[in-house]
Enzyme design. Structure first.
Site, PDB file in Angstrom:
ATOM      1  N   VAL A 204       8.643  69.121  16.299  1.00 34.66           N
ATOM      2  CA  VAL A 204       9.754  69.818  16.958  1.00 34.66           C
ATOM      3  C   VAL A 204       9.683  71.317  16.692  1.00 34.66           C
ATOM      4  CG1 VAL A 204      12.262  70.086  17.036  1.00 34.66           C
ATOM      5  CG2 VAL A 204      11.251  67.800  16.990  1.00 34.66           C
ATOM      6  N   LEU A 207       7.040  72.770  18.899  1.00 33.74           N
ATOM      7  CA  LEU A 207       7.526  72.836  20.281  1.00 33.74           C
ATOM      8  C   LEU A 207       8.510  73.995  20.451  1.00 33.74           C
ATOM      9  CD1 LEU A 207       8.116  69.032  21.000  1.00 33.74           C
ATOM     10  CD2 LEU A 207       6.355  70.476  22.033  1.00 33.74           C
ATOM     11  N   GLU A 208       9.375  74.189  19.471  1.00 39.42           N
ATOM     12  CA  GLU A 208      10.356  75.279  19.536  1.00 39.42           C
ATOM     13  C   GLU A 208       9.667  76.646  19.528  1.00 39.42           C
ATOM     14  OE1 GLU A 208      13.467  75.322  20.068  1.00 39.42           O
ATOM     15  OE2 GLU A 208      14.472  73.552  19.253  1.00 39.42           O
ATOM     16  N   ILE A 209       8.655  76.793  18.699  1.00 37.68           N
ATOM     17  CA  ILE A 209       7.928  78.059  18.622  1.00 37.68           C
ATOM     18  C   ILE A 209       7.311  78.403  19.972  1.00 37.68           C
ATOM     19  CG2 ILE A 209       5.869  79.170  17.642  1.00 37.68           C
ATOM     20  CD1 ILE A 209       6.587  77.709  14.976  1.00 37.68           C
ATOM     21  N   HIS A 212      10.055  79.320  22.667  1.00 35.23           N
ATOM     22  CA  HIS A 212      10.602  80.666  22.567  1.00 35.23           C
ATOM     23  C   HIS A 212       9.549  81.735  22.896  1.00 35.23           C
ATOM     24  CE1 HIS A 212      13.821  78.452  20.534  1.00 35.23           C
ATOM     25  NE2 HIS A 212      14.567  79.490  20.776  1.00 35.23           N
TER      26      HIS A 212
END
Length: 218
Positions: A204, A207-209, A212
């Site tokens: 997760v 994926l977040e990196i 953004h």
């Protein structure tokens, strides 16, 4: 005489993923907001991507509701779904209108990082257990709550950015993070699969990196 400290499940997950956690906390998007320099067009792209994800989040928590083991969890998750549909969706509708931005289209082409985040998070919910969904959403919301609480202490010229940060630093959002933490920390040693949960935590964050980072792509 020494007192032995008992490490919680969430503390173990954070310690095992300190590198990617810190990378997200120091991401360009986060730093730009903290330093009051995030370009308006970057934030507008972020809003478009995040607005689309609300629909996916409803699906994710819907899977959690179906898989929840007891009525107490189901009751809380019903509240989460209600907030997403009656608070988050109208927020994006109002903000898109105020900024004269087109509403996100389901057939719009998206950067790879945005698509990967959307499909990756949904796959965890569809294919995983209740515990997997809770760990995935804990990772995302704990991460948001941490940096937004920090960023909320400094002013920002863009009122829309300021409001978005404040939304993720307020008591209601923090209560959601604490509930997710309590779910994980309340699992027995047999119920808590550390290796599996740590892999989800790491996935997760990755994926977040990428999600953004995609906001800077034109």
């Amino acid at each position: 005489m020494t007192t032995q400290h008992s490490t919680t499940h969430t503390e173990r997950l954070l310690a095992a993923n300190a590198g990617p956690w810190q990378a997200m906390q120091e991401h360009r998007f986060v730093v730009d907001i903290e330093r009051n320099r995030l370009p308006a067009d970057t934030f507008n792209r972020y809003l478009a991507y995040e607005g689309r994800f609300v629909e996916t989040a409803i699906g994710i928590f819907g899977h959690a509701l179906i898989k929840a083991p007891a009525i107490a969890q189901k009751h809380w998750l019903i509240g989460v779904l209600n907030a997403l549909s009656t608070e988050q969706v109208p927020y994006f509708d109002r903000t898109f209108a105020a900024l004269a931005l087109p509403a996100p289209r389901s057939d719009a082409r998206l950067p790879a990082g945005v698509t990967a985040f959307d499909t990756g998070m949904l796959e965890i919910a569809q294919q995983g257990r209740y515990e997997d969904v809770i760990v995935a959403m804990l990772t995302a919301e704990w991460m948001y709550g941490t940096w937004c609480t920090r960023a909320n202490r400094t002013p920002h010229d863009n009122g829309y950015i300021r409001d978005w940060v404040a939304l993720h630093a307020e008591a209601t959002f923090n209560a959601q993070v604490q509930w997710l933490k309590a779910q994980v920390n309340g699992w027995s040693a047999e119920q808590f699969d550390f290796e599996r949960s740590s892999a989800i935590f790491a996935k997760v964050l990755a994926l977040e990196i990428d999600f953004h980072s995609a906001c800077y792509e034109v």
